[in-house]
Design a protein around this motif. Sequence first.
Motif, PDB file in Angstrom:
ATOM      1  N   TYR A  79      61.287 125.032 -45.230  1.00  0.00           N
ATOM      2  CA  TYR A  79      60.582 124.142 -44.926  1.00  0.00           C
ATOM      3  C   TYR A  79      61.503 122.754 -46.032  1.00  0.00           C
ATOM      4  N   GLY A  80      61.743 122.390 -46.375  1.00  0.00           N
ATOM      5  CA  GLY A  80      62.991 121.534 -47.489  1.00  0.00           C
ATOM      6  C   GLY A  80      62.397 121.256 -48.108  1.00  0.00           C
ATOM      7  N   ARG A  81      62.780 120.505 -49.370  1.00  0.00           N
ATOM      8  CA  ARG A  81      62.459 119.998 -49.958  1.00  0.00           C
ATOM      9  C   ARG A  81      61.368 119.619 -50.866  1.00  0.00           C
ATOM     10  N   ASP A  82      60.731 120.066 -51.936  1.00  0.00           N
ATOM     11  CA  ASP A  82      58.866 118.986 -52.358  1.00  0.00           C
ATOM     12  C   ASP A  82      58.040 120.122 -51.907  1.00  0.00           C
ATOM     13  N   MET A  83      58.246 121.377 -51.261  1.00  0.00           N
ATOM     14  CA  MET A  83      56.912 122.362 -50.453  1.00  0.00           C
ATOM     15  C   MET A  83      56.031 122.951 -51.626  1.00  0.00           C
ATOM     16  N   MET A  84      56.879 123.258 -52.558  1.00  0.00           N
ATOM     17  CA  MET A  84      56.546 124.330 -53.801  1.00  0.00           C
ATOM     18  C   MET A  84      54.974 123.197 -54.423  1.00  0.00           C
ATOM     19  N   GLY A  85      54.270 122.071 -54.282  1.00  0.00           N
ATOM     20  CA  GLY A  85      52.926 121.865 -54.048  1.00  0.00           C
ATOM     21  C   GLY A  85      51.633 122.332 -53.642  1.00  0.00           C
ATOM     22  N   GLU A  86      52.343 123.080 -52.111  1.00  0.00           N
ATOM     23  CA  GLU A  86      51.670 123.717 -51.274  1.00  0.00           C
ATOM     24  C   GLU A  86      51.083 124.648 -52.028  1.00  0.00           C
ATOM     25  N   THR A  87      49.954 125.087 -52.191  1.00  0.00           N
ATOM     26  CA  THR A  87      49.034 126.130 -52.680  1.00  0.00           C
ATOM     27  C   THR A  87      49.591 127.326 -52.700  1.00  0.00           C
ATOM     28  N   MET A 189      56.535 128.555 -41.388  1.00  0.00           N
ATOM     29  CA  MET A 189      55.055 128.725 -40.137  1.00  0.00           C
ATOM     30  C   MET A 189      54.563 126.908 -39.719  1.00  0.00           C
ATOM     31  N   ASN A 190      53.929 126.725 -39.180  1.00  0.00           N
ATOM     32  CA  ASN A 190      54.071 125.480 -38.420  1.00  0.00           C
ATOM     33  C   ASN A 190      52.287 124.880 -40.329  1.00  0.00           C
ATOM     34  N   ARG A 191      52.084 123.843 -39.178  1.00  0.00           N
ATOM     35  CA  ARG A 191      51.287 122.938 -40.252  1.00  0.00           C
ATOM     36  C   ARG A 191      50.252 123.001 -40.180  1.00  0.00           C
ATOM     37  N   LEU A 192      49.536 124.215 -39.211  1.00  0.00           N
ATOM     38  CA  LEU A 192      47.962 124.514 -39.215  1.00  0.00           C
ATOM     39  C   LEU A 192      48.876 125.954 -39.632  1.00  0.00           C
ATOM     40  N   GLU A 193      49.478 127.346 -39.305  1.00  0.00           N
ATOM     41  CA  GLU A 193      49.815 128.399 -40.540  1.00  0.00           C
ATOM     42  C   GLU A 193      49.614 127.764 -41.685  1.00  0.00           C
ATOM     43  N   LEU A 194      50.390 127.183 -41.997  1.00  0.00           N
ATOM     44  CA  LEU A 194      50.285 126.847 -44.004  1.00  0.00           C
ATOM     45  C   LEU A 194      48.831 126.317 -44.195  1.00  0.00           C
ATOM     46  N   ASP A 195      48.161 125.178 -43.747  1.00  0.00           N
ATOM     47  CA  ASP A 195      46.900 124.833 -44.213  1.00  0.00           C
ATOM     48  C   ASP A 195      46.306 125.622 -44.040  1.00  0.00           C
ATOM     49  N   GLU A 196      46.597 126.998 -42.910  1.00  0.00           N
ATOM     50  CA  GLU A 196      45.790 127.926 -43.121  1.00  0.00           C
ATOM     51  C   GLU A 196      45.756 128.972 -44.712  1.00  0.00           C
ATOM     52  N   ALA A 197      47.011 129.310 -44.686  1.00  0.00           N
ATOM     53  CA  ALA A 197      47.163 129.867 -45.563  1.00  0.00           C
ATOM     54  C   ALA A 197      46.616 129.324 -47.204  1.00  0.00           C
ATOM     55  N   ASN A 198      46.734 127.886 -46.861  1.00  0.00           N
ATOM     56  CA  ASN A 198      46.224 127.121 -48.036  1.00  0.00           C
ATOM     57  C   ASN A 198      44.883 126.952 -48.200  1.00  0.00           C
ATOM     58  N   ALA A 199      43.953 127.084 -47.621  1.00  0.00           N
ATOM     59  CA  ALA A 199      42.221 127.603 -47.844  1.00  0.00           C
ATOM     60  C   ALA A 199      42.472 128.900 -48.528  1.00  0.00           C
ATOM     61  N   MET A 200      42.837 129.752 -47.399  1.00  0.00           N
ATOM     62  CA  MET A 200      43.132 131.130 -48.072  1.00  0.00           C
ATOM     63  C   MET A 200      43.492 131.730 -49.579  1.00  0.00           C
ATOM     64  N   PHE A 201      44.258 131.240 -50.115  1.00  0.00           N
ATOM     65  CA  PHE A 201      44.175 130.866 -51.223  1.00  0.00           C
ATOM     66  C   PHE A 201      43.811 130.382 -52.112  1.00  0.00           C
TER      67      PHE A 201
END
Length: 411
Positions: A79-87, A189-201
């Motif tokens: 995904y690239g750098r600075d992604m570990m802030g994603e829930t 994952m694309n942005r939508l999928e990642l947002d859904e994963a964040n919301a689930m967590f």
Amino acid sequence: MTDTISRPAPVGAEPLFNPRDLDFIRDPYPAYHRLRRHADLQWDAAGKYWLATNYDACANILKDKRFGRRYEAMIEMMYGRDMMGETAFRQMRATMLMSEPPDHTRLRGLVTKAFSAARVERLRPRVRALVAELLDRLEPRGSMDVIRDFAHVLPVVVICDMLGIPEDDRWLFIDTATITTRMLDPVPMNRLELDEANAMFDEQGSYFTDLFERRRRSPGDDLITALLEVGDEGGLTQDEMLANVWLLFAAGHETTRNLIGNGLLALHRHPDELRRLRADPGLIPGAVNELLRYDSPVQYVGRTAYEDVTLDGVTICKGQLVLCLVGAGNRDPGMFADPDRLDIGRPDVRPLSFGGGIHFCLGAQLTRIEGQETLAGLIDRLPGLHLHDVDSPSWQPNFAIRGLRELKGSW
């Protein structure tokens, strides 16, 4: 080292296989055989990972202490750098699944006793009773979606029992998706999928945070209470509590659901083996291992090299990712005679479906028990079960975790 395996993928490089291709997802096994004929261990320049395709290579890498988890490095690569802030990524990092010693040793040690062979075997009567209760409700209907009505519900209730989730809350987990399995795929994952994963967590994190407070006020004889006692003594942080309770819940039902769905589909695609099982229910324990081998609920497990490692004449460089294609290893003709044939009487079946080494699945025996009791119950109560769409079922669009969207049947 100057070998091309350590350089970025060339522009236009073709992947050795496409884990998002729907034809591959429907039937990955022909692709696995093609890969294995090329080499047991090969570099996918497009994906930037190694592929281990035979049984021994997968088994050995999973046990080799020179390989392990490097979750943050894997996320950066994908995904690239600075992604570990994603829930979602932050929570996954805190699970024992994505940790290494000493954290892994500490976290796993806290729950291992709950999954000892003796303790899990004592759950068998409860699993048997739940199978009977589900069939009591379903039998008069004359039809069901095996996935929605049975295979999902059974393991959710079992893990809810173990964790101590109140009965009034269980609809939250029975009626909704509980894990974004796309998170485990080697394709980002694309942005939508990642947002859904964040919301689930976020949603489940809020629920479990509230449940933790209820359990502190009113302790129970359950795994969450036991973990809270350890955590409050300094053994677990709040993030570790949330992450690992979520992991136990998710892992506690996902594999079982897909074992039941994939296994019943395989049996109905092989009616002679289904008749054989109905004629001799004593074959059920071995049949469950064969079903795990034949169409594994888990198709790959990732490991990262801690150092340069030479295997089978090739060098895996430090930091490179290896996808152990356990679904391919389970169909390795060097390990299993006529591997594409379902044989419920196949002797000494040791599938790779639960991984290996220090990350071997804690719930492996519980999954087997749930599979065994399901087959026994269906054979006894629904001998006339007929599955629809056996030739063209609807699969979940995931690679790492292989399972069906639905599997309708009638009797």
